[in-house]
Design a protein around this motif. Structure first.
Motif, PDB file in Angstrom:
ATOM      1  N   PRO A  63       0.953  -1.288  -0.063  1.00  0.00           N
ATOM      2  CA  PRO A  63      -0.148  -0.174   0.045  1.00  0.00           C
ATOM      3  C   PRO A  63       0.967   1.101  -0.161  1.00  0.00           C
ATOM      4  CG  PRO A  63      -0.296  -1.424   2.134  1.00  0.00           C
ATOM      5  CD  PRO A  63       0.508  -1.963   1.190  1.00  0.00           C
ATOM      6  N   PRO A  64       0.465   2.491  -0.914  1.00  0.00           N
ATOM      7  CA  PRO A  64       1.175   3.616  -0.734  1.00  0.00           C
ATOM      8  C   PRO A  64       1.275   4.194   0.472  1.00  0.00           C
ATOM      9  CG  PRO A  64      -0.747   3.752  -2.095  1.00  0.00           C
ATOM     10  CD  PRO A  64      -0.659   2.329  -1.599  1.00  0.00           C
ATOM     11  N   ASP A  65       2.316   5.091   0.805  1.00  0.00           N
ATOM     12  CA  ASP A  65       2.067   5.877   1.969  1.00  0.00           C
ATOM     13  C   ASP A  65       1.480   7.327   1.481  1.00  0.00           C
ATOM     14  OD1 ASP A  65       3.632   4.342   3.790  1.00  0.00           O
ATOM     15  OD2 ASP A  65       5.558   4.963   2.913  1.00  0.00           O
ATOM     16  N   VAL A  66       1.717   7.481   0.284  1.00  0.00           N
ATOM     17  CA  VAL A  66       1.304   8.867  -0.191  1.00  0.00           C
ATOM     18  C   VAL A  66       0.662   8.537  -1.603  1.00  0.00           C
ATOM     19  CG1 VAL A  66       1.558  11.411  -0.596  1.00  0.00           C
ATOM     20  CG2 VAL A  66       2.615  10.156   1.245  1.00  0.00           C
ATOM     21  N   VAL A  67      -0.662   9.086  -1.869  1.00  0.00           N
ATOM     22  CA  VAL A  67      -1.040   9.132  -3.155  1.00  0.00           C
ATOM     23  C   VAL A  67      -1.148  10.533  -3.622  1.00  0.00           C
ATOM     24  CG1 VAL A  67      -2.802   8.748  -4.779  1.00  0.00           C
ATOM     25  CG2 VAL A  67      -2.243   6.965  -3.193  1.00  0.00           C
ATOM     26  N   LEU A  68      -0.842  10.773  -4.726  1.00  0.00           N
ATOM     27  CA  LEU A  68      -0.818  12.273  -5.239  1.00  0.00           C
ATOM     28  C   LEU A  68      -1.772  12.340  -6.453  1.00  0.00           C
ATOM     29  CD1 LEU A  68       0.078  15.154  -4.885  1.00  0.00           C
ATOM     30  CD2 LEU A  68       1.973  14.741  -6.483  1.00  0.00           C
ATOM     31  N   MET A  69      -2.647  12.782  -6.640  1.00  0.00           N
ATOM     32  CA  MET A  69      -3.726  12.930  -7.595  1.00  0.00           C
ATOM     33  C   MET A  69      -3.621  14.150  -8.238  1.00  0.00           C
ATOM     34  SD  MET A  69      -7.012  10.505  -6.216  1.00  0.00           S
ATOM     35  CE  MET A  69      -8.087  12.041  -5.951  1.00  0.00           C
ATOM     36  N   ALA A  70      -3.667  13.960  -9.519  1.00  0.00           N
ATOM     37  CA  ALA A  70      -3.481  15.736 -10.394  1.00  0.00           C
ATOM     38  C   ALA A  70      -4.603  15.443 -11.175  1.00  0.00           C
ATOM     39  CB  ALA A  70      -2.304  15.506 -10.950  1.00  0.00           C
ATOM     40  N   GLY A  71      -5.675  16.637 -10.913  1.00  0.00           N
ATOM     41  CA  GLY A  71      -6.868  16.735 -11.771  1.00  0.00           C
ATOM     42  C   GLY A  71      -8.006  16.451 -11.189  1.00  0.00           C
ATOM     43  N   GLY A  72      -9.003  16.118 -12.054  1.00  0.00           N
ATOM     44  CA  GLY A  72     -10.456  15.732 -11.284  1.00  0.00           C
ATOM     45  C   GLY A  72     -10.503  13.977 -10.969  1.00  0.00           C
ATOM     46  N   ARG A  73     -11.830  13.962 -10.590  1.00  0.00           N
ATOM     47  CA  ARG A  73     -12.196  12.707 -10.372  1.00  0.00           C
ATOM     48  C   ARG A  73     -11.605  11.368 -11.018  1.00  0.00           C
ATOM     49  NH1 ARG A  73     -18.625  11.895  -9.518  1.00  0.00           N
ATOM     50  NH2 ARG A  73     -18.069  13.179 -11.548  1.00  0.00           N
ATOM     51  N   LEU A  74     -11.337  10.335 -10.230  1.00  0.00           N
ATOM     52  CA  LEU A  74     -10.875   8.978 -11.097  1.00  0.00           C
ATOM     53  C   LEU A  74     -12.090   8.310 -11.691  1.00  0.00           C
ATOM     54  CD1 LEU A  74      -8.502   7.662  -8.335  1.00  0.00           C
ATOM     55  CD2 LEU A  74      -7.812   8.941 -10.380  1.00  0.00           C
ATOM     56  N   VAL A  75     -11.787   7.920 -12.885  1.00  0.00           N
ATOM     57  CA  VAL A  75     -12.639   7.026 -13.555  1.00  0.00           C
ATOM     58  C   VAL A  75     -12.748   5.772 -13.380  1.00  0.00           C
ATOM     59  CG1 VAL A  75     -13.656   6.333 -15.947  1.00  0.00           C
ATOM     60  CG2 VAL A  75     -12.844   8.767 -15.500  1.00  0.00           C
ATOM     61  N   SER A  76     -11.549   5.177 -13.093  1.00  0.00           N
ATOM     62  CA  SER A  76     -11.349   3.520 -12.773  1.00  0.00           C
ATOM     63  C   SER A  76     -11.882   3.245 -11.419  1.00  0.00           C
ATOM     64  CB  SER A  76      -9.796   3.271 -12.899  1.00  0.00           C
ATOM     65  OG  SER A  76      -9.242   1.969 -12.225  1.00  0.00           O
TER      66      SER A  76
END
Length: 159
Positions: A63-76
């Motif tokens: 499991p990741p310690d940190v997730v960095l999401m760029a942009g809008g909502r995830l589709v998957s």
């Protein structure tokens, strides 16, 4: 997804993090992450992981310690579930103040230009040394890049 390609690729390469490009990001096309205008990272250095949704639920994927999401909502839906259930911190960088977080997984929110924020992070964060035993997502990214390079050298160009 939603960054121009160069900034997410540069940051992923600098940190040695896998780049899990959602379908709406525009980064799933081979070479897209390293070919955008202003990209400072060659495509070969980008850790874009193909078919990641087949692996993210496997026990071998830590499991990741940190997730960095760029942009809008995830589709998957698989990626949504992975981010929601397995990360300790989730940072969302978005150009608007809308709050699209149905799973309540976002722990930190940054509003601003995606490319500007990610390039600023890439400029100040120290590069990460490669691990002796890469995690499965990074191993898949490396194998995929090697296969792409081998196929490109033997496949004639299509006019």
């Amino acid at each position: 997804g939603g960054g121009g390609g160069g900034a997410p690729a540069a940051l992923a390469a600098r940190l040695g993090w896998p780049l899990l490009a959602d379908i709406n990001s525009g980064l799933r096309k081979p070479g897209a992450a390293g070919e955008s205008e202003g990209a400072t990272t060659p495509a070969a250095a980008v850790r874009s992981v193909p078919l990641y949704d087949l692996l993210i639920g496997a026990e071998e994927v830590a499991p990741p310690d940190v997730v960095l999401m760029a942009g809008g909502r995830l589709v998957s839906k698989r990626l949504q579930a992975f981010v929601a259930s397995r990360s300790r911190a989730c940072i969302l960088v978005e150009p608007h103040g809308q709050r699209h977080d149905p799973s309540h997984s976002v722990s930190h929110r940054v509003e601003g230009s995606i490319d500007a924020v990610l390039m600023a992070l890439a400029a100040v964060l120290p590069p990460r040394a490669p691990e002796a035993t890469p995690q499965p997502l990074l191993a898949l990214a490396s194998a995929s890049a090697a296969l792409d390079a081998a196929l490109a050298s033997v496949t004639p160009a299509v006019p």
